[in-house]
Design an enzyme around this catalytic site. Structure first.
Site, PDB file in Angstrom:
ATOM      1  CE  LYS A 231      12.691  22.860  20.577  1.00 28.54           C
ATOM      2  NZ  LYS A 231      14.039  22.677  20.294  1.00 28.54           N
TER       3      LYS A 231
ATOM      4  CG  ASP B 108      27.700  22.466  23.808  1.00 27.71           C
ATOM      5  OD1 ASP B 108      27.025  22.923  23.575  1.00 27.71           O
ATOM      6  OD2 ASP B 108      28.391  22.488  25.482  1.00 27.71           O
TER       7      ASP B 108
ATOM      8  CG  PHE C 139      14.875  10.684  16.005  1.00 33.54           C
ATOM      9  CD1 PHE C 139      15.135   9.355  14.833  1.00 33.54           C
ATOM     10  CD2 PHE C 139      13.492  10.426  15.144  1.00 33.54           C
ATOM     11  CE1 PHE C 139      14.052   9.532  13.932  1.00 33.54           C
ATOM     12  CE2 PHE C 139      12.240  10.283  15.135  1.00 33.54           C
ATOM     13  CZ  PHE C 139      12.358   9.449  14.380  1.00 33.54           C
TER      14      PHE C 139
ATOM     15  CE1 TYR D 132      12.186  19.577  23.507  1.00 36.07           C
ATOM     16  CE2 TYR D 132       9.485  18.614  23.852  1.00 36.07           C
ATOM     17  CZ  TYR D 132      10.195  18.498  23.113  1.00 36.07           C
ATOM     18  OH  TYR D 132      10.744  18.690  21.209  1.00 36.07           O
TER      19      TYR D 132
ATOM     20  CG  PHE E 105      17.483  18.995  13.002  1.00 41.20           C
ATOM     21  CD1 PHE E 105      16.224  18.627  12.414  1.00 41.20           C
ATOM     22  CD2 PHE E 105      18.312  19.781  11.885  1.00 41.20           C
ATOM     23  CE1 PHE E 105      15.232  18.409  11.652  1.00 41.20           C
ATOM     24  CE2 PHE E 105      17.313  20.019  10.781  1.00 41.20           C
ATOM     25  CZ  PHE E 105      16.176  18.671  10.763  1.00 41.20           C
TER      26      PHE E 105
ATOM     27  CB  THR F 217       7.656  20.744  19.848  1.00 40.41           C
ATOM     28  OG1 THR F 217       6.998  19.599  20.664  1.00 40.41           O
ATOM     29  CG2 THR F 217       8.657  21.610  20.913  1.00 40.41           C
ATOM     30  CG  ASP F 218       2.625  18.734  18.979  1.00 36.79           C
ATOM     31  OD1 ASP F 218       4.187  18.031  19.472  1.00 36.79           O
ATOM     32  OD2 ASP F 218       1.794  17.495  18.680  1.00 36.79           O
ATOM     33  CD  GLU F 219       5.478  17.629  23.819  1.00 39.21           C
ATOM     34  OE1 GLU F 219       6.498  17.570  25.272  1.00 39.21           O
ATOM     35  OE2 GLU F 219       6.294  16.476  23.696  1.00 39.21           O
TER      36      GLU F 219
ATOM     37  CE1 TYR G  83       5.752   7.121  33.130  1.00 38.85           C
ATOM     38  CE2 TYR G  83       6.000   8.564  30.579  1.00 38.85           C
ATOM     39  CZ  TYR G  83       6.582   7.953  32.100  1.00 38.85           C
ATOM     40  OH  TYR G  83       7.689   8.314  32.637  1.00 38.85           O
TER      41      TYR G  83
END
Length: 320
Positions: A153, A59, A11, A149, A81, A125-127, A206
């Site tokens: 990261k 890969d 994406f 996840y 990415f 990522t912000d996560e 959710y």
């Protein structure tokens, strides 16, 4: 400059390539993608024949072939990415997430050192900061990932920083808020909701739907990454957000209104095992140091996304 773009058929990576291959015709771009379920060559069909672009299916965990590729192509830079990204999937397949997100990153870092790559940019990522209540995370905030996840990261981020400290590799890291835009795989909230609306199907939400996310239109993220790759300071992390913070319920209601559908399509389902409430980031560093500001409001991004969806539907329907 010759760049390796990992996950370039996915994406965000494909949007980056679609802009940069044309913006910088004197640069060369090698897109590496394994083409798992979320990678699609259709995402890069408009650039695949251009002279400064090449596609390689591989890969990132395949150390032998990665090193052969680095030796052959003599990359100046890597923009990384490639990752497993869907939180729900991470609970069921932690080993895959660790392999791709951590081991794969290490393979690329090792190859970069071995083959004298000058530049390595890592997409995060912000996560990795974990859930915020009243806290606003900056680049020095403590990492507190809560799901497989985000944990992988965060581990990858630490690896990248270690290679800067140990080998003096010119690295940068970007941590963006939730991206949305055309060609996003429909496991993510916005494309999932649009597909359900089109098919007049129930939309699962959710819990109470009040979890918040800061929604960043993908082209804004692409432009931010471009600034970091070209002007970012060595060893630095940059938060990328847009101040488009909305609850998931509000997002769904906006989409229903856009398609003139009734809210009765919403159905609340059991919440996921661990569901961070929100991630609020301070992105003033990239604004002050590199001059970045997001151009799209949430509504502007949604309007552009929907317009492209309608055009695509028209082309497919009438086989143009």
């Amino acid at each position: 400059m010759k760049y390796l773009i990992t996950g370039g058929a996915g994406f965000i990576g494909s949007h980056y390539l679609n802009v940069m291959v044309k913006k910088y015709p004197n640069n060369e771009y090698v897109c590496l993608d394994l083409l798992t379920y979320a990678g699609n060559l259709n995402n890069i069909k408009d650039i695949i024949e251009l002279p400064n672009f090449k596609f390689v299916q591989m890969d990132i965990c395949d150390e032998e072939n990665i090193n052969k590729l680095f030796n052959k192509e003599k990359f100046d830079g890597v923009i990384h990415f490639a990752a497993e990204t869907h939180v729900d999937n991470s609970f069921d397949n932690e080993k895959l997430f660790y392999k791709t997100n951590v081991i794969g990153t290490k393979v690329l870092l090792d190859a970069s050192i071995k083959h004298n790559v000058k530049r390595f940019h890592h997409i995060s990522t912000d996560e990795v900061y974990g859930s915020s209540n009243n806290e606003i995370f900056n680049e020095k905030s403590k990492l507190n990932p809560t799901n497989p996840y985000s944990k992988t990261k965060a581990e990858a981020d630490k690896l990248v920083l270690e290679y800067y400290e140990k080998y003096d590799l010119y690295i940068t890291i970007s941590r963006s808020s939730n991206n949305f835009g055309p060609n996003q795989y429909p496991e993510k909230l916005i494309p999932l909701v649009i597909n359900r609306i089109k098919n007049n199907e129930k939309i699962p939400l959710y819990g109470d739907g009040l979890n918040k996310r800061d929604w960043l239109y993908v082209i804004d993220n692409v432009n931010a990454i471009d600034l970091i790759v070209n002007k970012g300071k060595k060893g630095e992390i940059y938060n990328i957000s847009s101040n488009n913070e909305l609850t998931n319920l509000k997002v769904v209601k906006i989409l229903l209104q856009k398609f003139n559908k009734d809210e009765s399509l919403i159905t609340f389902v059991k919440d996921r095992k661990i569901h961070d409430y929100k991630y609020t980031m301070d992105s003033s560093k990239i604004k002050n140091e590199l001059g970045f500001e997001a151009k799209y409001t949430f509504i502007e991004g949604i309007n552009e996304l929907i317009n492209k969806e309608i055009i695509l539907w028209f082309l497919i329907t009438y086989q143009i």
